[in-house]
Design a protein around this motif. Structure first.
Motif, PDB file in Angstrom:
ATOM      1  N   GLU A  50      -5.910   5.735   3.874  1.00  0.00           N
ATOM      2  CA  GLU A  50      -6.478   4.904   2.811  1.00  0.00           C
ATOM      3  C   GLU A  50      -7.734   5.570   2.277  1.00  0.00           C
ATOM      4  O   GLU A  50      -8.575   6.050   3.026  1.00  0.00           O
TER       5      GLU A  50
ATOM      6  N   THR B 208     -12.008   2.446   0.334  1.00  0.00           N
ATOM      7  CA  THR B 208     -10.975   1.418   0.315  1.00  0.00           C
ATOM      8  C   THR B 208     -11.619   0.035   0.393  1.00  0.00           C
ATOM      9  O   THR B 208     -12.756  -0.099   0.847  1.00  0.00           O
TER      10      THR B 208
ATOM     11  N   ARG C  45      -8.925  -4.724   7.234  1.00  0.00           N
ATOM     12  CA  ARG C  45      -8.120  -4.917   8.434  1.00  0.00           C
ATOM     13  C   ARG C  45      -8.685  -4.103   9.598  1.00  0.00           C
ATOM     14  O   ARG C  45      -8.852  -2.899   9.501  1.00  0.00           O
TER      15      ARG C  45
ATOM     16  N   TYR D 221       0.824  -1.213   0.000  1.00  0.00           N
ATOM     17  CA  TYR D 221       0.000   0.000   0.000  1.00  0.00           C
ATOM     18  C   TYR D 221       0.858   1.262   0.000  1.00  0.00           C
ATOM     19  O   TYR D 221       0.695   2.158  -0.841  1.00  0.00           O
TER      20      TYR D 221
ATOM     21  N   ASP E 279      -9.989  -2.314   2.099  1.00  0.00           N
ATOM     22  CA  ASP E 279      -9.231  -2.858   3.224  1.00  0.00           C
ATOM     23  C   ASP E 279     -10.181  -3.212   4.370  1.00  0.00           C
ATOM     24  O   ASP E 279     -10.943  -2.362   4.844  1.00  0.00           O
TER      25      ASP E 279
ATOM     26  N   GLY F 124      -8.714  -0.280  10.524  1.00  0.00           N
ATOM     27  CA  GLY F 124      -7.710  -0.134   9.487  1.00  0.00           C
ATOM     28  C   GLY F 124      -6.367  -0.715   9.873  1.00  0.00           C
ATOM     29  O   GLY F 124      -6.208  -1.387  10.893  1.00  0.00           O
ATOM     30  N   SER F 125      -5.381  -0.424   9.039  1.00  0.00           N
ATOM     31  CA  SER F 125      -4.051  -0.995   9.236  1.00  0.00           C
ATOM     32  C   SER F 125      -3.166  -0.146  10.129  1.00  0.00           C
ATOM     33  O   SER F 125      -2.136  -0.632  10.612  1.00  0.00           O
TER      34      SER F 125
ATOM     35  N   ALA G  50     -15.672  -2.764   4.681  1.00  0.00           N
ATOM     36  CA  ALA G  50     -14.360  -2.122   4.757  1.00  0.00           C
ATOM     37  C   ALA G  50     -14.268  -1.287   6.029  1.00  0.00           C
ATOM     38  O   ALA G  50     -15.282  -0.872   6.584  1.00  0.00           O
TER      39      ALA G  50
ATOM     40  N   ILE H 152      -3.150  -2.426  -5.801  1.00  0.00           N
ATOM     41  CA  ILE H 152      -4.084  -2.200  -4.696  1.00  0.00           C
ATOM     42  C   ILE H 152      -5.180  -1.253  -5.157  1.00  0.00           C
ATOM     43  O   ILE H 152      -5.027  -0.532  -6.149  1.00  0.00           O
TER      44      ILE H 152
ATOM     45  N   ALA I 200     -15.320  -4.071  -0.915  1.00  0.00           N
ATOM     46  CA  ALA I 200     -14.561  -4.941  -0.009  1.00  0.00           C
ATOM     47  C   ALA I 200     -15.149  -6.339   0.149  1.00  0.00           C
ATOM     48  O   ALA I 200     -14.657  -7.128   0.949  1.00  0.00           O
TER      49      ALA I 200
ATOM     50  N   GLU J 102      -6.919   2.038  -4.669  1.00  0.00           N
ATOM     51  CA  GLU J 102      -6.720   3.342  -4.048  1.00  0.00           C
ATOM     52  C   GLU J 102      -7.081   4.415  -5.066  1.00  0.00           C
ATOM     53  O   GLU J 102      -6.497   4.453  -6.162  1.00  0.00           O
TER      54      GLU J 102
ATOM     55  N   ASN K   9     -12.690  -9.415  -0.298  1.00  0.00           N
ATOM     56  CA  ASN K   9     -11.742  -9.534   0.814  1.00  0.00           C
ATOM     57  C   ASN K   9     -12.425 -10.086   2.053  1.00  0.00           C
ATOM     58  O   ASN K   9     -11.858 -10.906   2.783  1.00  0.00           O
TER      59      ASN K   9
END
Length: 430
Positions: free
Chosen positions: A159, A331, A335, A10, A333, A267-268, A326, A46, A360, A48, A363
């Motif tokens: 993100e 995003t 996470r 990312y 993502d 998020g991450s 998400a 990715i 998302a 974005e 994922n």
């Protein structure tokens, strides 16, 4: 300048494309051949916003990717943008960073010119100088400060808006251990600063730069949690929390950013960074009570959302639509998405869960293959007994008529994006 970036995740892909956009020649180094091929084909690996366009424009010209670490020898500076995942106790796992530093050092052993290695990954204070730099020196045979410069340049990318965050930054932080390394970093960021209208540039030490990233994210996470804590109190009093938070945000000492109350942060970055600095603080004998409290408030928010749902319907046997998978809009993502603990709890309670997210879903499906998924928000709501709004995708604000297709129109809104109206049972978390 000639720049190399180790890591094409990312952060690595985003900064590579953006450095190319401001005029540098950039090479991404990654061990994943599929990612390398994707970038060289002019596609972003990715999701974005805005990144695809930059990769398409610069791939094959100012941007290329390779699996060969030897490419770093033709560059002036290398940015290490490798993952630092969380361990169970909150500490960061440096094994990937250490492996990357070894490979980079070995490649630099055959370079005669001065070279600067810059940590871009988020690492706790002293990591660059006490862990990464010795590995680079040992593998390269170079003398630190003489043949090899060390720096740290924290990223502040969100993100969903990472490209604009990089190209129009609030600040640029340059941490370096020597004047020569600092001069190289200035050269790297000069074109960006000119393009962005000369944002503040903070020149500091390496450990200070590492800490600035954690302090930045820790403060923002705590601000969100405080807003949620205040909104929870408002909820108990029947007070409109949105009006309260908007009012206090007008105070220049507080500011309106990150005062939106809801189901919490994920998020991450925030979860990992807050956990890491808490663990690091405890390692040196300090108990960070404020940061720990921010985590505890954040962890309670999904629980409160479920309690509101239970006030209207028993999850056991109920079909519950989860809107938003998400961790934030813009995003794919998932996470630390707030949808994760909610889906876990709903499944444990015997609910029939149907999830929907604009980008998302796939994922999320990898982690939860056994729940149902809908192709549209309207399909997710069709014949549902209740709906939980978890991510504030703008399209969820326009679902008015879709709620009429629910078996029982019960909407529990974790982001306060749905408009309350007659005909639906509406409950906002805050």
């Amino acid at each position: 300048m000639e720049i190399s970036i180790v890591g094409s995740g990312y952060v690595g892909t985003t900064i590579a494309a953006c450095f190319a956009e401001v005029g540098h020649d950039v090479v991404n180094v990654d061990i994943d051949e599929e990612i390398v091929e994707t970038i060289n084909d002019g596609r972003a690996p990715i999701h974005e916003p805005g990144l695809d366009e930059l990769v398409v424009e610069h791939a094959g010209d100012r941007l290329r990717a390779t699996t060969d670490y030897g490419a770093v020898r033709d560059t002036d500076a290398t940015f290490l943008a490798l993952p630092t995942p969380s361990e169970a106790d909150g500490h960061i796992d440096l094994s990937i960073m250490e492996a990357g530093a070894r490979s980079l050092g070995a490649a630099l052993a055959e370079k005669d010119d001065y070279h600067v290695v810059v940590t871009k990954s988020t690492v706790v204070p002293t990591t660059t100088e006490e862990v990464i730099a010795p590995i680079l020196a040992e593998e390269s045979g170079k003398v630190l400060g003489q043949d090899l410069g060390i720096g740290m340049n924290p990223e502040f990318l969100r993100e969903g808006s990472a490209v604009s965050d990089f190209l129009d930054p609030d600040k640029i932080v340059l941490g370096a251990e020597s004047d020569r390394a600092k001069a190289t970093l200035r050269g790297v960021f000069e074109p960006l600063a000119e393009r962005a209208g000369e944002p503040p540039i903070v020149e500091t030490g390496v450990a200070e730069a590492e800490m600035i990233k954690y302090a930045n994210n820790g403060f923002l996470a705590a601000k969100i949690s405080l807003a949620n804590d205040l909104a929870n109190i408002c909820k108990e009093y029947g007070i409109d929390s949105e009006e309260v938070l908007e009012a206090i945000g007008l105070d220049h000492r507080i500011g309106a950013a990150f005062l939106g109350a809801g189901v919490g942060w994920g998020g991450s970055c925030f979860p990992k960074d807050v956990a890491a600095i808490i663990a690091a603080a405890r390692d040196v004998g300090y108990e960070p009570a404020m940061l720990q409290a921010a985590v505890e408030v954040n962890d309670r928010q999904p629980v409160r959302l479920l309690e509101l749902l239970r006030g209207h319907v028993d999850p056991d046997g109920a079909r519950v639509a989860v809107l938003g998978l998400a961790f934030k809009p813009g995003t794919d993502d998932i996470r630390n998405s707030r949808a994760l603990p909610l889906v876990d709890a709903l499944v444990d309670a015997g609910a029939d869960v149907v999830g929907y997210d604009p980008v998302a879903t796939e994922n999320f499906r990898e982690r939860y293959p056994d729940i149902d998924y809908a192709e549209t928000a309207e399909a997710a709501l069709d014949d549902a007994d209740a709906a939980l709004v978890v991510t504030d995708w703008p399209e969820f604000a326009d679902l008015d008529e879709a709620f009429d297709a629910m078996a029982t129109p019960i909407v529990v809104d974790g982001r306060r994006i749905v408009t309350r109206r007659e005909g639906i049972v509406y409950e906002s978390l805050v």
